[in-house]
Design an enzyme around this catalytic site. Structure first.
Site, PDB file in Angstrom:
ATOM      1  N   GLU A   1     -12.953  -3.042 -11.811  1.00 11.77           N
ATOM      2  CA  GLU A   1     -14.195  -3.524 -12.405  1.00 11.77           C
ATOM      3  C   GLU A   1     -14.710  -2.566 -13.464  1.00 11.77           C
ATOM      4  OE1 GLU A   1     -18.072  -4.093 -10.064  1.00 11.77           O
ATOM      5  OE2 GLU A   1     -17.113  -6.054  -9.976  1.00 11.77           O
TER       6      GLU A   1
ATOM      7  N   ASP B   1       2.737   6.046   1.302  1.00  9.92           N
ATOM      8  CA  ASP B   1       1.815   5.058   0.754  1.00  9.92           C
ATOM      9  C   ASP B   1       2.023   5.014  -0.765  1.00  9.92           C
ATOM     10  OD1 ASP B   1      -0.455   3.320   0.535  1.00  9.92           O
ATOM     11  OD2 ASP B   1      -1.658   5.048  -0.036  1.00  9.92           O
TER      12      ASP B   1
ATOM     13  N   GLY C   1       0.376  -2.213   0.276  1.00 13.84           N
ATOM     14  CA  GLY C   1      -0.274  -3.514   0.427  1.00 13.84           C
ATOM     15  C   GLY C   1      -0.110  -4.400  -0.791  1.00 13.84           C
TER      16      GLY C   1
ATOM     17  N   ARG D   1      -1.706  -4.917 -12.255  1.00 14.71           N
ATOM     18  CA  ARG D   1      -2.577  -5.626 -11.309  1.00 14.71           C
ATOM     19  C   ARG D   1      -3.320  -6.708 -12.087  1.00 14.71           C
ATOM     20  NH1 ARG D   1      -4.392  -1.881  -6.894  1.00 14.71           N
ATOM     21  NH2 ARG D   1      -6.450  -2.815  -7.087  1.00 14.71           N
TER      22      ARG D   1
ATOM     23  N   THR E   1      -0.650   3.393  -3.437  1.00 16.82           N
ATOM     24  CA  THR E   1      -1.884   3.552  -4.198  1.00 16.82           C
ATOM     25  C   THR E   1      -2.599   4.839  -3.806  1.00 16.82           C
ATOM     26  OG1 THR E   1      -2.117   1.158  -4.307  1.00 16.82           O
ATOM     27  CG2 THR E   1      -4.056   2.478  -4.821  1.00 16.82           C
TER      28      THR E   1
ATOM     29  N   LYS F   1       2.130  -0.147   9.211  1.00 13.31           N
ATOM     30  CA  LYS F   1       2.602   1.157   8.735  1.00 13.31           C
ATOM     31  C   LYS F   1       2.922   2.068   9.914  1.00 13.31           C
ATOM     32  CE  LYS F   1       0.194   1.338   4.258  1.00 13.31           C
ATOM     33  NZ  LYS F   1      -0.722   2.124   3.411  1.00 13.31           N
TER      34      LYS F   1
END
Length: 934
Positions: free
Chosen positions: A556, A421, A742, A660, A423, A849
């Site tokens: 955020e 993976d 992703g 991002r 992240t 996956k």
């Protein structure tokens, strides 16, 4: 009469149309068709008799229990071919045909099986102790007369009213009744369920939200009728009868077990599902039983040895039968006429068969039973070494490595392909505000890790080129100085206070200098969107005196830190307002401004945006929106596209830098327009039925259009420490590394460069699907044929490559992968992938996956290792030969499903090289296997 009216309302409601899995209880027992589960809130005594007696809140994740341990453990042990042979030999040893005492066969078998069962029992005991710790957690439960008392989780019953306090886990699936906030909201962290670190906003029913004190539950009662237990985390069908009124229960009013309460002092809830009925336990899957390659090879060796044993015994028995038939009658001293059935010259077949059994026992030591004892001891001690390895202990988190099973230790030394993976595994999942675009102008000069990696690689390439040139010493030193300046541009600022979440450098925006920019009004709006458009809660850090933010997502939180550093500090939130301190343009004390929150349109993975409608101090109504650039750009008005072209170009640059991105936009509303829309929104919000969510989304879409683009943000997810070096060493060792993420393709490619998965000079093969709006069969076949052609051409290109040192990297996106994983194409895809040094799969789902992992494992026949940190990686981890869980920030789902757990990706190198190869080499020497890697 009242009950009849309520039943009639329920029949007319759309909830009645939902079919439930379990046969419905008779209506005379308090249930209704379609909602078979009946819960009497604050009346747990009603659930002591069937059919209302539900399971307890006690949970167990152990493999065995007191009664099932011996039969299950024995079954596991006798799945091994050798143990079956030794069992048969031990049984035969108690017959008169045995040439020696039965103890000599039974005792070694008992030791082998006993040691293995003891190891299984010890590993399961650890799981039992973890379960015991969870079941013993305390939570405040209503015991009557408005009094709450602490009880262990395992004593909680369906119908209990529980009070969960801040930073506590929910002990069961609860119906959210009220919270410490007057408007009945709370913030929930669900990373133990779905791996997402962002906080979710939950809202209690308006009818029960005033019950925000202990005394309020003295007379509270209610009846819930809902669906049966099921594994769906995001749906719930049911209603509650309270105060002679019937209210529909929304999925956002359900607080799931193992999620955590954040940013809220306390909440009250009624227990709906307990123990193994809870949704998290319904989703729990038993880890598959995995066997190492050596164990499978040992089975083959045992078969070969057994065949040799049978052959030797058969030759011996045939010779014995011949002797009995032809020579024994002449041996008068053996009294051949007085022998028994096992020594009868007249019937040589029976003595021959009896001798076959005796020979099998006599020559049985050809199969070494002590080998299994030695291997089990080596594996068990190796697992202890892994758990106590100080070199794999993470000082920052205090988390050591853990071998959750010792069956696969030697498999670590045989890994051929690593599937990872991104992240939280390769990256830290901690965002830093790095760059931004406002009114088409780029701000922020700090380089990202991807840019630094590219600069370093350029320096290396130039150095190699200059070494080949005899007269390039001065150029080489000059290039090094210039690139070193680029690479270490941040080093001069190391003395500055490091601000978590903010790595922005640009004097044009800092210290109020943005007031000198030509687009002041747009910049002011940009900063206000950062400070207002969110659902975060500010918290005062008593140690530093600064505000910290508990946000729904790391992005955020980074936005709010950035807004504070730009001079727009979000410092307080109420149920209806957001308060901002603005340092500029005032030259004196900061100006405190209040923005009244009229509506909040939440972010979802489907909407990919969130909006807030506010009224400022001048009475102007504004819609502030942030979301994915593709979504926002489609909703811009004709007059709002002034900066679209410049912003799009900058967004592409940010993506290439591995950042991002989000786009920010706004819209001014007049009073009449807002009033008309708000009435529709409130009507949709209060509706009851299955189409409530669809209606809300439609009404939200009506408002989120004709937007005006303001700018875009770019945040960076930092790589974990040591990841590039670890991947580089694993690649040099010949391991193939796949990254399944992703993220979009551009971001994944550039992260690949940053972590050394992709290198300069490596040829990239990008497999993409044709853009087709048609969904017909012919269009799908055309897309499929195009993908197959791309795969075939790429495979042919690799075969025709003349450079023996050429390296290829395969990049494929999720939509294309869906076609590539179909039965008629997956082997072509795998054939191309195994020829590449690195593979990156972008925009993949958790199911994809797992499917990719299965394809690699079954298609290559070689050992695969999957590593991840979130719940979305569980399928991949369980599917691989070896599953590694990262004890990161996305909960413990991956760790609980794994065979080994480590704190950071960089420890993988030591786990594979030091522990894996050492254990494999020792066991291979025992089994006399010569093909282990050196």
């Amino acid at each position: 009469m009242t009950r009849g009216r309520i039943r009639a309302k329920l029949r007319r409601s759309q909830l009645y149309t939902f079919a439930c899995l379990r046969p419905h209880v008779n209506e005379t027992e308090g249930s209704v068709q379609g909602c078979p589960r009946v819960i009497y809130c604050n009346q747990p005594h009603m659930h002591k008799k069937r059919p209302l007696k539900y399971c307890t809140n006690y949970i167990s994740t152990t493999k065995y229990n007191f009664f099932s341990y011996f039969p299950k453990a024995l079954f596991e042990q006798f799945n091994r071919v050798a143990n079956i042979y030794f069992l048969i030999a031990a049984l035969l040893s108690v017959t008169p045909l045995s040439p020696f005492s039965p103890v000599s066969m039974l005792l070694p078998l008992a030791i082998v099986v006993g040691v293995s069962m003891a190891k299984e029992a010890l590993e399961d005991w650890r799981r039992f102790m973890q379960d015991k710790e969870v079941n013993a957690r305390k939570v405040s439960v209503h015991v009557g007369n408005g009094v709450f008392s602490y009880k262990p989780w395992e004593k909680i019953q369906v119908g209990d009213i529980v009070k969960v306090e801040k930073d506590q886990f929910f002990p069961a699936d609860l119906l959210f009744l009220s919270s410490s906030y007057e408007d009945g909201i709370c913030y929930v962290e669900t990373m133990n369920l779905d791996g997402e670190t962002n906080l979710k906003v939950k809202r209690a029913m308006e009818a029960t939200s005033p019950l925000n004190e202990d005394e309020a539950f003295k007379e509270f009662t209610g009846t819930v009728k809902c669906e049966n237990p099921n594994p769906s985390l995001y749906t719930f069908v049911g209603n509650i009868e309270y105060d002679r009124e019937l209210y529909a229960i929304d999925p956002s009013q359900i607080l799931l077990r193992d999620s955590k309460l954040r940013n809220t002092a306390h909440v009250y809830g009624s227990v709906i599902f307990t123990g193994h009925d809870s949704k998290v336990m319904q989703n729990a899957t038993t880890s598959p039983s995995k066997r190492s390659g050596i164990e499978k090879k040992m089975d083959k060796i045992i078969f070969i040895l057994f065949a040799i044993l049978v052959l030797i015994s058969l030759i011996s028995s045939i010779g014995f039968a011949v002797k009995i038939n032809y020579q024994t009658p002449q041996w008068w001293y053996l009294k051949p006429k007085e022998t028994d059935v096992y020594f009868n010259p007249g019937k040589p077949l029976v003595p021959g068969l009896a001798h076959l059994v005796t020979a099998l026992i006599l020559y049985g030591y050809l199969i070494p039973i002590s080998l299994y004892v030695s291997i089990e001891i080596v594996k068990f001690l190796q697992a202890i070494f892994i758990n106590q390895d100080i070199s794999m202990y993470d000082d920052e988190s205090g988390i050591p490595a853990q071998a959750r099973t010792s069956n696969l230790n030697e498999e670590l030394g045989q890994v051929d392909t690593i599937l990872s993976d991104k992240t939280g595994t390769l990256t830290c999942n901690q965002m830093d505000f790095l760059k931004c675009s406002v009114a088409g102008t780029a701000y922020g000069v700090s380089p990202s890790e991807v840019e630094l990696a590219a600069a370093k690689q350029m320096a290396i390439d130039l150095e190699e080129q200059n070494r080949e040139s005899a007269n390039a010493k001065h150029k080489n030193s000059g290039s090094e100085i210039e690139l070193e300046t680029v690479i270490t541009s941040n080093d001069g600022n190391d003395f500055k206070r490091r601000i978590k979440g903010f790595n922005f450098e640009d004097s044009r925006l800092m210290d109020g200098n943005w007031l000198k920019e030509p687009n002041v009004d747009t910049l002011l709006l940009f900063f206000r969107i950062l400070a207002i458009c969110h659902t975060a809660i500010p918290e005062l850090n008593e140690e530093t005196g600064n505000l910290t933010y508990e946000a729904e997502s790391p992005d955020e939180g980074a936005f709010l830190v950035a807004a504070r550093e730009f001079g727009f500090e979000f410092y307080r939130r109420t149920q209806s307002s957001v308060f901002i301190r603005e340092r500029y343009p005032s030259k004196g004390q900061p100006v405190e401004r209040e923005f009244k929150i009229l509506n909040l349109l939440d972010f979802t993975s489907k909407r990919k945006r969130m909006s807030v409608i506010v009224r400022d101090e001048d009475g102007q109504i504004l819609l502030l929106c942030k979301g994915a650039d593709s979504i926002i750009f489609d909703r811009l008005s004709k007059n709002g596209r002034m900066y679209e072209e410049a912003t799009t170009k900058l967004l592409n640059e940010y993506g290439e830098a591995g950042l991002r991105t989000l786009a920010l936009a706004y819209k001014q509303l007049d009073e009449s327009e807002y009033s008309a829309w708000n009435s529709e929104f409130q009507k949709a919000k209060s509706s009851i039925g299955a189409d409530r969510e669809a209606t809300l989304e439609h009404v939200s879409d009506m408002m989120e259009k004709d937007l005006i683009l303001v700018g875009a943000t770019a945040v960076e997810d930092k790589l974990q420490k040591g990841v590039p070096q670890c991947i580089d060493k694993l690649a040099q060792a010949g391991l193939k590394i796949w990254v399944l993420t992703g993220d979009k393709m551009e971001t994944a490619i550039n992260i690949g460069f940053a972590c050394s998965l992709l290198r300069q000079g490596m040829k990239q093969i990008c497999i993409t699907a044709l853009n087709s709006d048609s969904v017909g069969k012919a269009a799908k076949e055309a897309v499929k044929d195009n993908i197959l052609m791309q795969i075939t051409n790429a495979s042919q290109m690799i075969k025709l490559e003349r450079d023996p040192h050429a390296a290829y990297a395969l990049i494929i996106e999720g939509k294309t992968l869906a076609y590539a994983l179909e039965d008629d194409m997956k082997h072509h895809f795998l054939g191309l992938a195994v020829e590449c040094a690195s593979v990156i799969c972008c925009r993949v789902s958790p199911k994809q996956k797992a499917l990719v992992t299965r394809l690699v494992k079954e298609g290559t026949g070689k050992t695969t290792l999957a590593i991840g940190d979130g719940a979305n990686d569980v399928g991949m981890i369980q599917e691989a030969d070896i599953g590694i869980g990262i004890s990161g920030v996305e909960g413990m789902q991956a760790v609980m499903a794994s065979d080994f757990s480590i704190a950071q990706f960089r420890f993988l190198e030591r786990l594979l090289v030091v522990h894996g190869h050492w254990c494999y080499k020792r066991i291979a020497q025992m089994v006399i296997i010569k093909d282990f890697p050196t």
